[in-house]
Design a protein around this motif. Structure first.
Motif, PDB file in Angstrom:
ATOM      1  N   UNK A  99      25.263  56.509 -60.021  1.00  0.00           N
ATOM      2  CA  UNK A  99      26.272  57.065 -60.926  1.00  0.00           C
ATOM      3  C   UNK A  99      25.922  56.763 -62.379  1.00  0.00           C
ATOM      4  N   UNK A 100      25.639  55.499 -62.657  1.00  0.00           N
ATOM      5  CA  UNK A 100      25.426  55.078 -64.045  1.00  0.00           C
ATOM      6  C   UNK A 100      24.097  55.528 -64.626  1.00  0.00           C
ATOM      7  N   UNK A 101      23.057  55.439 -63.804  1.00  0.00           N
ATOM      8  CA  UNK A 101      21.716  55.753 -64.304  1.00  0.00           C
ATOM      9  C   UNK A 101      21.651  57.047 -65.087  1.00  0.00           C
ATOM     10  N   UNK A 102      21.928  58.179 -64.441  1.00  0.00           N
ATOM     11  CA  UNK A 102      21.824  59.473 -65.128  1.00  0.00           C
ATOM     12  C   UNK A 102      22.800  59.602 -66.297  1.00  0.00           C
ATOM     13  N   UNK A 103      23.984  59.037 -66.139  1.00  0.00           N
ATOM     14  CA  UNK A 103      25.023  59.120 -67.173  1.00  0.00           C
ATOM     15  C   UNK A 103      24.548  58.431 -68.462  1.00  0.00           C
ATOM     16  N   UNK A 104      24.033  57.221 -68.305  1.00  0.00           N
ATOM     17  CA  UNK A 104      23.567  56.466 -69.465  1.00  0.00           C
ATOM     18  C   UNK A 104      22.307  57.094 -70.046  1.00  0.00           C
ATOM     19  N   UNK A 105      21.452  57.594 -69.164  1.00  0.00           N
ATOM     20  CA  UNK A 105      20.225  58.239 -69.619  1.00  0.00           C
ATOM     21  C   UNK A 105      20.560  59.462 -70.476  1.00  0.00           C
ATOM     22  N   UNK A 106      21.585  60.178 -70.076  1.00  0.00           N
ATOM     23  CA  UNK A 106      22.008  61.350 -70.862  1.00  0.00           C
ATOM     24  C   UNK A 106      22.466  60.931 -72.257  1.00  0.00           C
ATOM     25  N   UNK A 107      23.184  59.827 -72.336  1.00  0.00           N
ATOM     26  CA  UNK A 107      23.622  59.329 -73.648  1.00  0.00           C
ATOM     27  C   UNK A 107      22.425  59.037 -74.544  1.00  0.00           C
ATOM     28  N   UNK A 108      21.439  58.343 -73.970  1.00  0.00           N
ATOM     29  CA  UNK A 108      20.253  57.963 -74.741  1.00  0.00           C
ATOM     30  C   UNK A 108      19.521  59.208 -75.233  1.00  0.00           C
ATOM     31  N   UNK A 109      19.374  60.186 -74.344  1.00  0.00           N
ATOM     32  CA  UNK A 109      18.682  61.423 -74.729  1.00  0.00           C
ATOM     33  C   UNK A 109      19.446  62.178 -75.810  1.00  0.00           C
ATOM     34  N   UNK A 110      20.759  62.200 -75.684  1.00  0.00           N
ATOM     35  CA  UNK A 110      21.596  62.878 -76.666  1.00  0.00           C
ATOM     36  C   UNK A 110      21.453  62.201 -78.035  1.00  0.00           C
ATOM     37  N   UNK A 111      21.452  60.859 -78.030  1.00  0.00           N
ATOM     38  CA  UNK A 111      21.301  60.110 -79.283  1.00  0.00           C
ATOM     39  C   UNK A 111      19.987  60.447 -79.973  1.00  0.00           C
ATOM     40  N   UNK A 112      18.907  60.460 -79.173  1.00  0.00           N
ATOM     41  CA  UNK A 112      17.587  60.732 -79.749  1.00  0.00           C
ATOM     42  C   UNK A 112      17.531  62.141 -80.325  1.00  0.00           C
ATOM     43  N   UNK A 113      18.113  63.065 -79.592  1.00  0.00           N
ATOM     44  CA  UNK A 113      18.118  64.460 -80.021  1.00  0.00           C
ATOM     45  C   UNK A 113      18.899  64.614 -81.331  1.00  0.00           C
ATOM     46  N   UNK A 114      20.058  63.978 -81.397  1.00  0.00           N
ATOM     47  CA  UNK A 114      20.890  64.075 -82.596  1.00  0.00           C
ATOM     48  C   UNK A 114      20.163  63.533 -83.818  1.00  0.00           C
ATOM     49  N   UNK A 115      19.507  62.382 -83.646  1.00  0.00           N
ATOM     50  CA  UNK A 115      18.825  61.770 -84.786  1.00  0.00           C
ATOM     51  C   UNK A 115      17.633  62.621 -85.225  1.00  0.00           C
ATOM     52  N   UNK A 116      16.942  63.224 -84.256  1.00  0.00           N
ATOM     53  CA  UNK A 116      15.813  64.094 -84.590  1.00  0.00           C
ATOM     54  C   UNK A 116      16.298  65.328 -85.346  1.00  0.00           C
ATOM     55  N   UNK A 117      17.432  65.867 -84.911  1.00  0.00           N
ATOM     56  CA  UNK A 117      18.004  67.034 -85.598  1.00  0.00           C
ATOM     57  C   UNK A 117      18.397  66.688 -87.025  1.00  0.00           C
TER      58      UNK A 117
END
Ligand SMILES: [Zn+2]
Length: 122
Positions: free
Chosen positions: A73-91
């Protein structure tokens, strides 16, 4: 679905108070910017994210370790947060903005936090 992030977390309030005390003026949670940064300094084109160590998986941090139970449950959920953060900062970078992440565990020393804010905001 409830929102993952509470908008007015204690670490965020602390960063706000400190930044305000140092004389910086900011806007909050600007929705039109990628990632909806917590503190936004429009004239400087700078943005600050205050991240909870667990939710945003702070590397090399005790609080940032993924839970050992219910990993499916947690793995993918937290991974999505991390990916979203990286994407936002790159944008933001592509838009000519600078961003800073302040981790929850780094808000414990006001002196160090103030130095960090001053260094980033100038
Ligand atoms: Zn941390």
């Amino acid at each position: 679905m409830s929102k993952i992030r509470s908008t007015d977390s204690a670490p965020e309030m602390l960063v706000r108070r400190l930044a305000f005390g140092l004389g910086y003026r900011y806007r909050l949670h600007v929705a039109k910017l990628p990632g909806k940064p917590d503190l936004v300094f429009p004239a400087k084109q700078k943005a600050i994210f205050v991240h909870g160590c667990f939710w945003h998986q702070h590397q090399h941090c005790q609080e940032g370790r993924p839970p050992s139970s219910n990993t499916g449950y947690w793995g993918p959920k937290l991974q999505r947060n991390v990916e979203r953060d990286e994407k936002s900062r790159a944008q933001l970078r592509r838009m000519g903005w600078k961003s800073l992440v302040i981790w929850e565990c780094k808000t414990k020393s006001r002196t160090r936090l103030a130095a960090k804010l001053k260094k980033f905001l100038g």
